[in-house]
Design an enzyme around this catalytic site. Structure first.
Site, PDB file in Angstrom:
ATOM      1  N   LYS A  13       0.826  -1.210   0.000  1.00  0.00           N
ATOM      2  CA  LYS A  13       0.000   0.000   0.000  1.00  0.00           C
ATOM      3  C   LYS A  13       0.866   1.268   0.000  1.00  0.00           C
ATOM      4  CE  LYS A  13      -2.130  -1.004   3.848  1.00  0.00           C
ATOM      5  NZ  LYS A  13      -1.616  -2.309   4.277  1.00  0.00           N
ATOM      6  N   ARG A  88      -9.778   1.466   9.163  1.00  0.00           N
ATOM      7  CA  ARG A  88      -9.419   0.101   9.506  1.00  0.00           C
ATOM      8  C   ARG A  88     -10.510  -0.591  10.313  1.00  0.00           C
ATOM      9  NH1 ARG A  88      -3.563   0.879   8.958  1.00  0.00           N
ATOM     10  NH2 ARG A  88      -2.450  -1.027   9.386  1.00  0.00           N
ATOM     11  N   ARG A 127      11.429  -6.266   4.517  1.00  0.00           N
ATOM     12  CA  ARG A 127      11.357  -4.856   4.907  1.00  0.00           C
ATOM     13  C   ARG A 127      11.946  -4.651   6.307  1.00  0.00           C
ATOM     14  NH1 ARG A 127       5.506  -2.187   4.894  1.00  0.00           N
ATOM     15  NH2 ARG A 127       5.245  -3.190   6.903  1.00  0.00           N
ATOM     16  N   ARG A 133      11.676  -1.398  10.881  1.00  0.00           N
ATOM     17  CA  ARG A 133      10.447  -0.970  11.562  1.00  0.00           C
ATOM     18  C   ARG A 133      10.194  -1.895  12.732  1.00  0.00           C
ATOM     19  NH1 ARG A 133       5.130   0.044   7.968  1.00  0.00           N
ATOM     20  NH2 ARG A 133       4.124  -1.004   9.715  1.00  0.00           N
ATOM     21  N   ARG A 144      -0.878  -8.393  13.456  1.00  0.00           N
ATOM     22  CA  ARG A 144      -1.417  -7.415  12.502  1.00  0.00           C
ATOM     23  C   ARG A 144      -2.303  -8.090  11.459  1.00  0.00           C
ATOM     24  NH1 ARG A 144       4.062  -5.129  11.028  1.00  0.00           N
ATOM     25  NH2 ARG A 144       3.072  -3.905   9.378  1.00  0.00           N
TER      26      ARG A 144
HETATM   27  P1  ADP Z   1       0.680  -2.019   7.905  1.00  0.00           P
HETATM   28  O1  ADP Z   1      -0.397  -1.736   6.908  1.00  0.00           O
HETATM   29  O2  ADP Z   1       1.885  -2.643   7.279  1.00  0.00           O
HETATM   30  O3  ADP Z   1       0.207  -2.796   9.084  1.00  0.00           O
HETATM   31  P2  ADP Z   1       0.697   0.801   8.844  1.00  0.00           P
HETATM   32  O4  ADP Z   1       1.877   1.696   8.713  1.00  0.00           O
HETATM   33  O5  ADP Z   1      -0.501   1.121   8.028  1.00  0.00           O
HETATM   34  O6  ADP Z   1       1.264  -0.658   8.492  1.00  0.00           O
HETATM   35  O7  ADP Z   1       0.243   0.721  10.378  1.00  0.00           O
HETATM   36  C1  ADP Z   1       1.148   0.476  11.411  1.00  0.00           C
HETATM   37  C2  ADP Z   1       0.430   0.507  12.761  1.00  0.00           C
HETATM   38  O8  ADP Z   1      -0.100   1.829  13.002  1.00  0.00           O
HETATM   39  C3  ADP Z   1      -0.778  -0.412  12.888  1.00  0.00           C
HETATM   40  O9  ADP Z   1      -0.419  -1.733  13.229  1.00  0.00           O
HETATM   41  C4  ADP Z   1      -1.576   0.305  14.017  1.00  0.00           C
HETATM   42  O10 ADP Z   1      -1.002   0.054  15.280  1.00  0.00           O
HETATM   43  C5  ADP Z   1      -1.344   1.769  13.699  1.00  0.00           C
HETATM   44  N1  ADP Z   1      -2.412   2.293  12.809  1.00  0.00           N
HETATM   45  C6  ADP Z   1      -2.239   2.748  11.533  1.00  0.00           C
HETATM   46  N2  ADP Z   1      -3.405   3.144  10.998  1.00  0.00           N
HETATM   47  C7  ADP Z   1      -4.355   2.922  11.948  1.00  0.00           C
HETATM   48  C8  ADP Z   1      -5.767   3.103  12.001  1.00  0.00           C
HETATM   49  N3  ADP Z   1      -6.460   3.579  10.941  1.00  0.00           N
HETATM   50  N4  ADP Z   1      -6.421   2.773  13.149  1.00  0.00           N
HETATM   51  C9  ADP Z   1      -5.750   2.303  14.206  1.00  0.00           C
HETATM   52  N5  ADP Z   1      -4.435   2.082  14.218  1.00  0.00           N
HETATM   53  C10 ADP Z   1      -3.720   2.391  13.106  1.00  0.00           C
END
Ligand code: ADP
Length: 187
Positions: A13, A88, A127, A133, A144
């Site tokens: 993404k 989400r 990654r 990360r 996740r």
């Molecule tokens: P990925 O899609 O690889 O899991 P992201 O960078 O989108 O990585 O998200 C990393 C973390 O940030 C998530 O596991 C969560 O803890 C937090 N996070 C990101 N976006 C949201 C959201 N919309 N609602 C709640 N937590 C979020």
């Protein structure tokens, strides 16, 4: 152009968002990246979210929605935006509808990436080695995925019902996937 980009962790993404954002001249808004910036800058919000992210859990809806609302009302979003990682949860999707209604705009398209699970895990471990990360370790990755399947995947049906969901084969190289997206967006 106002769009969402959805898909499981590791689906690409972030990578594709950056390209689309350049192609269309619209800001790419990633809630994950915004949270990571807060953590890096040791803000008050960063202190709240860092432990949650380390565990692969979701930041509470109220916190996430407030941050997103603030971001979406900034002037650079006037020509459109691309949201990566939001919504989400059902509550976040509802909140987004309300924010957009207030701004008097609609979503044009929701892109969803399909990638097989084994490929996702391989990409994320790769990654982890490159970017370091802190939530790209095996235990957090597993969590996740669970959270995605339970809370986020059901949202796809909502956008499918609205007729704006576009599913993209996310396998292959970055350029191959990008070409598929551009082709799909022409329609
Ligand atoms: P990925 O899609 O690889 O899991 P992201 O960078 O989108 O990585 O998200 C990393 C973390 O940030 C998530 O596991 C969560 O803890 C937090 N996070 C990101 N976006 C949201 C959201 N919309 N609602 C709640 N937590 C979020």
């Amino acid at each position: 152009m106002r769009m969402l980009i959805m898909g499981p962790p590791g689906a690409g993404k972030g990578t594709q968002s950056k390209k689309i954002s350049q192609d269309f001249g619209i800001p790419e808004i990633s809630t994950g990246a915004l949270f990571r910036t807060h953590v890096a800058n040791q803000t008050e919000l960063g202190a709240i979210v860092s432990a949650i992210m380390e565990k692969g859990e979701l930041v509470p809806d109220a916190v996430t929605v407030a941050m997103l609302d603030d971001r979406l009302t900034q002037p650079d979003t006037a020509p459109g935006f691309l949201l990566d990682g939001f919504p989400r949860t059902v509550a976040q999707a509802d909140a987004l509808d309300q924010i957009l209604a207030t701004l008097d705009v609609d979503l044009d398209v929701v892109l969803s990436f399909n990638v097989d699970q084994e490929t996702l895990i391989q990409r994320m471990l790769k990654r982890a080695a490159i970017e370091g990360r802190s939530d790209d370790n095996e235990e957090t990755i597993r969590r996740r995925f669970e959270v995605y399947t339970a809370q986020t995947e059901p949202l796809l049906a909502l956008y499918r019902d609205r007729g704006i969901l576009v599913e993209i084969d996310g396998m292959g190289t970055v350029d191959e996937v990008h070409a598929r997206i551009m082709e799909a967006l022409k329609k």
